[in-house]
Design a protein around this motif. Sequence first.
Motif, short mmCIF file in Angstrom:
data_model
loop_
_atom_site.label_atom_id
_atom_site.label_comp_id
_atom_site.label_asym_id
_atom_site.label_seq_id
_atom_site.Cartn_x
_atom_site.Cartn_y
_atom_site.Cartn_z
N PRO A 1 13.72 -36.12 24.21
CA PRO A 1 12.72 -35.73 25.21
C PRO A 1 12.51 -34.22 25.32
N GLY A 2 12.88 -33.44 24.29
CA GLY A 2 12.77 -32.00 24.38
C GLY A 2 11.33 -31.51 24.42
N ILE A 3 11.10 -30.51 25.26
CA ILE A 3 9.79 -29.88 25.38
C ILE A 3 10.04 -28.44 25.83
N ARG A 4 9.13 -27.53 25.50
CA ARG A 4 9.35 -26.11 25.78
C ARG A 4 8.56 -25.63 27.00
N LEU A 5 9.21 -24.78 27.77
CA LEU A 5 8.53 -24.10 28.85
C LEU A 5 7.36 -23.28 28.27
N PRO A 6 6.26 -23.20 29.03
CA PRO A 6 6.13 -23.56 30.44
C PRO A 6 5.87 -25.04 30.72
N LEU A 7 5.82 -25.90 29.69
CA LEU A 7 5.70 -27.33 29.94
C LEU A 7 7.06 -27.90 30.32
N VAL A 8 7.05 -28.92 31.14
CA VAL A 8 8.27 -29.59 31.57
C VAL A 8 8.08 -31.09 31.37
N PRO A 9 9.18 -31.87 31.36
CA PRO A 9 9.06 -33.32 31.13
C PRO A 9 8.15 -34.01 32.15
N LEU A 10 7.63 -35.14 31.75
CA LEU A 10 6.72 -35.92 32.58
C LEU A 10 7.35 -36.26 33.92
N ALA A 11 6.59 -36.04 34.99
CA ALA A 11 7.08 -36.34 36.33
C ALA A 11 7.38 -37.84 36.45
N GLU A 12 8.46 -38.18 37.13
CA GLU A 12 8.90 -39.57 37.22
C GLU A 12 7.84 -40.47 37.84
N GLU A 13 7.03 -39.92 38.70
CA GLU A 13 5.99 -40.73 39.35
C GLU A 13 4.98 -41.30 38.36
N HIS A 14 4.90 -40.71 37.15
CA HIS A 14 3.95 -41.18 36.15
C HIS A 14 4.58 -42.09 35.10
N HIS A 15 5.88 -42.27 35.14
CA HIS A 15 6.55 -43.02 34.08
C HIS A 15 6.01 -44.44 33.95
N GLU A 16 5.89 -45.14 35.05
CA GLU A 16 5.47 -46.53 34.98
C GLU A 16 4.03 -46.66 34.51
N ARG A 17 3.19 -45.69 34.85
CA ARG A 17 1.80 -45.73 34.38
C ARG A 17 1.74 -45.65 32.86
N VAL A 18 2.54 -44.77 32.28
CA VAL A 18 2.54 -44.65 30.82
C VAL A 18 3.18 -45.87 30.19
N ARG A 19 4.27 -46.37 30.79
CA ARG A 19 4.89 -47.61 30.28
C ARG A 19 3.89 -48.76 30.29
N ALA A 20 3.14 -48.89 31.36
CA ALA A 20 2.17 -49.98 31.47
C ALA A 20 1.11 -49.87 30.37
N ALA A 21 0.68 -48.64 30.06
CA ALA A 21 -0.31 -48.44 29.00
C ALA A 21 0.28 -48.81 27.64
N LEU A 22 1.55 -48.48 27.42
CA LEU A 22 2.22 -48.86 26.18
C LEU A 22 2.34 -50.37 26.06
N ARG A 23 2.63 -51.04 27.18
CA ARG A 23 2.72 -52.50 27.15
C ARG A 23 1.35 -53.12 26.89
N HIS A 24 0.32 -52.58 27.51
CA HIS A 24 -1.03 -53.10 27.34
C HIS A 24 -1.46 -53.02 25.87
N ALA A 25 -1.00 -51.97 25.18
CA ALA A 25 -1.34 -51.80 23.76
C ALA A 25 -0.43 -52.60 22.85
N GLY A 26 0.57 -53.28 23.40
CA GLY A 26 1.48 -54.08 22.61
C GLY A 26 2.58 -53.28 21.94
N ILE A 27 2.82 -52.08 22.43
CA ILE A 27 3.83 -51.21 21.82
C ILE A 27 5.20 -51.44 22.42
N LEU A 28 5.26 -51.67 23.73
CA LEU A 28 6.50 -52.03 24.40
C LEU A 28 6.41 -53.46 24.88
N ASP A 29 7.54 -54.16 24.92
CA ASP A 29 7.58 -55.51 25.48
C ASP A 29 7.37 -55.46 26.98
#
Length: 292
Positions: A264-292
């Motif tokens: 999960p490495g990323i360089r400043l000034p960017l920081v890792p994805l805020a936890e509040e958005h995790h499920e939204r991205v997971r849901a999109a991955l599931r919708h595309a058939g990438i995650l179970d």
Amino acid sequence: MFGGSMVALVTPMKSDGALDFEALERLIEFHVDAGTRALVVAGTTGESPTLETDEHADLIGEAVRLSAGRVPVIAGTGSNSTAQTLHLTRKVEAMGVDGFLLVVPYYNKPSQEGLYRHFSTVARAVEKPVVLYNVPGRTSCDLLPETVARLAELDTVVGLKEATGDMQRLQALRELCGDEIELYSGDDATAMDFILGGGIGDVSVTANVAPEQMQALCDAARSGDREKAAEINNRLMPLHRELFVECNPVPVKWALAEMGLIQPGIRLPLVPLAEEHHERVRAALRHAGILD
């Protein structure tokens, strides 16, 4: 010359921000197996503004070595300094890259004449193909179709990555440039319509996580099969949207880490994805058939 799904490849990093070449090899194998048509290395999605000149060149050289001629490597070497862009472009040309992606200079807002002179200076100094990259949402400077048409007259300028998402802009480019330049979408959400409207590919963020689907989308759109293209695009649309829930490449690097492909490495000034958005991205991955 180029076309289809061309991934705007993330730059994998370790937790301390160091470049992770083992993960880079995994990503390249992932894309070779999936049929991605080109790797765009060290572009916006590759966090190019945070790369030191030597490691920028090292990253591109390693991508060329690992791809071993199986997929073209397009090196992102643009900046807002013509001298710096020229220096880096010349430095990596000898590494065996297949072309260059040169972004519109950001922050200093040159005129159209300044843009022409910037790009033409670099294009005349190299032998490998040059792809222009217009993304006014990031650069605050718009490369207009009339200037693209002037640049298309140069032998080494072969393509334009157009990231405005504006279909009227596409038609203006086609009318002014004809067959002198290849047109690629730089906006996943409108890439299907762009290709159906005459573009020949997409430099894609979504392809980082869904390479086979993006290539299938490009193939369907290029063949004029709107129904099939729309079916694939509808499955991917949540990804097109949620991979920009924060500034790119923050969400897509989080998604690739979730898939186990990178740390999960990323360089400043960017920081890792805020936890509040995790499920939204997971849901999109599931919708595309990438995650179970």
